[in-house]
Design a protein around this motif. Structure first.
Motif, PDB file in Angstrom:
ATOM      1  N   LEU A  42       4.739  -6.512   6.362  1.00 51.48           N
ATOM      2  CA  LEU A  42       4.505  -6.588   4.926  1.00 51.48           C
ATOM      3  C   LEU A  42       5.038  -5.354   4.207  1.00 51.48           C
ATOM      4  CD1 LEU A  42       0.881  -8.053   4.942  1.00 51.48           C
ATOM      5  CD2 LEU A  42       2.965  -9.226   4.224  1.00 51.48           C
ATOM      6  N   ILE A  59      -0.782  -4.004  -3.546  1.00 54.33           N
ATOM      7  CA  ILE A  59      -0.705  -4.533  -2.178  1.00 54.33           C
ATOM      8  C   ILE A  59      -0.609  -3.390  -1.175  1.00 54.33           C
ATOM      9  CG2 ILE A  59       0.761  -5.819  -0.573  1.00 54.33           C
ATOM     10  CD1 ILE A  59       1.454  -7.698  -2.876  1.00 54.33           C
ATOM     11  N   GLY A  93      -7.638 -10.011   3.084  1.00 51.75           N
ATOM     12  CA  GLY A  93      -6.770 -11.177   3.106  1.00 51.75           C
ATOM     13  C   GLY A  93      -6.804 -11.985   1.818  1.00 51.75           C
ATOM     14  N   LEU A 103      -5.137 -10.119  -1.089  1.00 53.30           N
ATOM     15  CA  LEU A 103      -3.684 -10.097  -0.915  1.00 53.30           C
ATOM     16  C   LEU A 103      -3.077 -11.460  -1.223  1.00 53.30           C
ATOM     17  CD1 LEU A 103      -3.295  -7.973   2.344  1.00 53.30           C
ATOM     18  CD2 LEU A 103      -2.717  -7.296   0.025  1.00 53.30           C
ATOM     19  N   ASP A 104      -3.769 -12.518  -0.861  1.00 53.59           N
ATOM     20  CA  ASP A 104      -3.264 -13.856  -1.134  1.00 53.59           C
ATOM     21  C   ASP A 104      -3.136 -14.079  -2.641  1.00 53.59           C
ATOM     22  OD1 ASP A 104      -2.439 -16.458  -0.198  1.00 53.59           O
ATOM     23  OD2 ASP A 104      -4.326 -17.225  -0.955  1.00 53.59           O
ATOM     24  N   VAL A 159       0.284 -13.124   5.107  1.00 57.46           N
ATOM     25  CA  VAL A 159      -0.987 -12.720   4.491  1.00 57.46           C
ATOM     26  C   VAL A 159      -2.080 -13.733   4.796  1.00 57.46           C
ATOM     27  CG1 VAL A 159      -2.125 -12.595   2.236  1.00 57.46           C
ATOM     28  CG2 VAL A 159      -0.086 -11.221   2.688  1.00 57.46           C
TER      29      VAL A 159
END
Length: 299
Positions: free
Chosen positions: A160, A240, A251, A254-255, A295
């Motif tokens: 990432l 992020i 998670g 971040l999504d 992610v």
């Protein structure tokens, strides 16, 4: 704090004794998981170990936040009922029990040899002993399981961060394109205006033509301006990166940020007025999609 993947696997196994007069047997436990929106626990335990399910469930719920987790536990190597010799005490108890039942139910069939061996084998196991050992193994397996998820999470974070660097570079490549496009369009408006005036034989001064070209170029610049999109995109990238450095159960956040990145890249593409800017928008969306897939594996 580590970033954990929802994909993990661990197993633990130990030799123990079911009872003082029983042969040694192997007790094993296995934990595996894949990604899921919520914490979904499934237990596959042998009959002798089902009593430990509540304690195992509590252990997992205290350490995990998300994932479809399957726990399997078993007993191996225990001497089979067909080879175990029942003790005289066990046989006396069975005979007394059988006589009592037949006194009330004269038509009840007597126990067969196979049934006697099966019953005495089950009686030899002490579930409490198995469950205590299973919980010790469960804690060992949980530590190995978390370490497995942490290693997988570290690899995902590395990927990432690499995609973040590429997105930032694409944003830097896009920034100088807008002023150049505006200047190019302004000159195009000016040339066309002068050409139109010349064809019509008009005597309007060049100053008026320049003012009109400037007004048209300004309106064009407003339509294609992507400074706001690039600013928001940079803010999302910074957030992020901060979350990845913070770690923990990031998670879901971040999504959401990935969805916002995709929105900005789409807007950038819709305002595109050159092949180069279109290419940058497409490259951004490819990178963002790659990030989205990874992610969704983070806890």
């Amino acid at each position: 704090m580590a970033v954990y993947s929802m994909t993990g696997y661990a197993t633990a196994q130990s030799g123990t004794a079911a009872a003082t007069d029983a042969p040694r047997a192997a007790l094993g436990i296995e934990i595996r998981s894949v990604n899921s929106r919520f914490l979904d626990l499934t237990f596959k335990l042998s009959d002798d170990l089902r009593g430990a399910e509540p304690a195992l469930r509590e252990l997992l719920q205290s350490r995990l936040k998300r994932g479809k987790v399957e726990v399997r536990a078993w007993i191996e190597g225990r001497q089979d009922a067909a080879t175990r010799t029942p003790s005289p005490h066990d046989l006396q108890k069975l005979v007394a029990l059988q006589d009592g039942i037949q006194a009330w139910c004269p038509k009840a069939a007597p126990l067969s040899v196979a049934e006697i061996l099966q019953i005495t084998s089950r009686q030899s196991a002490q579930p409490g002993d198995w469950q205590d050992t299973l919980m010790d193994l469960g804690r060992q397996a949980m530590e190995a399981f978390l370490a497995s998820r942490a290693r997988e999470g570290a690899k995902l974070v590395e990927m990432l961060l690499d995609r973040l660097r590429q997105l930032r570079q694409l944003a830097r490549d896009a920034q100088p394109l807008i002023p150049a496009l505006v200047e190019q369009q302004r000159q195009r408006f000016l040339d066309r205006w002068n050409e139109a005036l010349g064809s019509a034989g008009a005597q309007t001064g060049s100053e008026a033509a320049q003012d009109r070209a400037l007004a048209e170029a300004t309106a064009y610049a407003i339509r294609i301006d992507v400074a706001e999109e690039l600013t928001r995109l940079d803010a999302h990238l910074a957030e992020i990166e901060r979350l990845l450095g913070k770690g923990g159960d990031v998670g879901k956040r971040l999504d959401f940020l990935i969805q916002e990145l995709h929105r900005e890249a789409n807007t950038l593409g819709s305002k595109s007025s050159s092949l180069e800017l279109t290419r940058i928008s497409v490259d951004m969306k490819v990178l963002i999609e790659q990030m989205r897939e990874q992610v969704q594996n983070l806890e």
